[in-house]
Scaffold this active site. Structure first.
Site, PDB file in Angstrom:
ATOM      1  N   LYS A  11       0.563  -0.802   0.390  1.00 44.04           N
ATOM      2  CA  LYS A  11      -0.048  -0.219  -0.421  1.00 44.04           C
ATOM      3  C   LYS A  11       0.943   1.366  -0.127  1.00 44.04           C
ATOM      4  O   LYS A  11       2.284   0.970   0.183  1.00 44.04           O
ATOM      5  CB  LYS A  11      -1.042  -0.484   1.317  1.00 44.04           C
ATOM      6  N   ASN A 114      -1.409   0.898   6.516  1.00 48.36           N
ATOM      7  CA  ASN A 114      -1.829  -1.621   7.978  1.00 48.36           C
ATOM      8  C   ASN A 114      -0.607  -1.905   6.440  1.00 48.36           C
ATOM      9  O   ASN A 114      -0.564  -3.234   6.575  1.00 48.36           O
ATOM     10  CB  ASN A 114      -2.722  -1.635   8.383  1.00 48.36           C
TER      11      ASN A 114
END
Ligand code: DAT
Ligand code: MG
Length: 140
Positions: A11, A114
């Site tokens: 991410k 996260n």
């Protein structure tokens, strides 16, 4: 059990901090083979479609804005029990709850930022792989 494939995203919080290689190494150390990999930047429409299952959640807007804030690395991981194994290597959604040694424990900044996404079941793995990759891009 036969070889299984799962879908992974490194991410924006992780690509921004130059952690792509460290996270990929965690997959490989766990016995997962990276059979496809590319760095892309999502549009808002793509992020909303990908996370459509969460459309009614209060964090949906924040989640989609985060996912388009920097490039991401999308990957297909292959191995025995790959879906469960990847979830194990990732750790709990909230890094505060993640076990020692997991990606989220070591690298995640918060429950939202996260560091990784991983498919949660065979059906979603197949859908998510097909969303980002053509068959020609999967080299086992
Ligand atoms: P996971 O990514 O562990 O499969 P999920 O599917 O429940 O977790 O949620 C998808 C993503 O949405 C998650 O990685 C981060 C974000 N998210 C989930 N719960 C959240 C919350 N309570 N606040 C902010 N973001 C959240
Ligand atoms: Mg999920």
């Amino acid at each position: 059990m036969a070889l299984e494939r799962t879908f992974s995203i490194i991410k924006p919080d992780a690509t921004k901090r130059n952690l792509t290689g460290k996270i990929a190494a965690k997959f490989e150390e766990a016995g997962l083979r990276i059979v496809a990999s590319k760095r892309i930047q999502l549009t808002l429409a793509q992020a909303q479609q990908f996370y459509g299952v969460h459309a009614e959640r209060p964090f949906f807007g924040e989640l989609c804005e985060f996912m388009i804030s920097e490039p991401i690395v999308v990957q297909v991981l292959e191995g025995e029990n790959a879906i469960a194994k990847n979830r194990e290597v990732m750790g709990a959604t909230n890094p505060a709850d993640a076990d020692a040694g997991t990606i989220r424990k070591e690298f995640a900044l918060s429950i939202g930022e996260n560091s990784v996404h991983g498919s949660d079941a065979p059906e979603t793995a197949a859908e998510e792989i097909a969303f980002f990759f053509s068959g020609l891009e999967l080299v086992g």
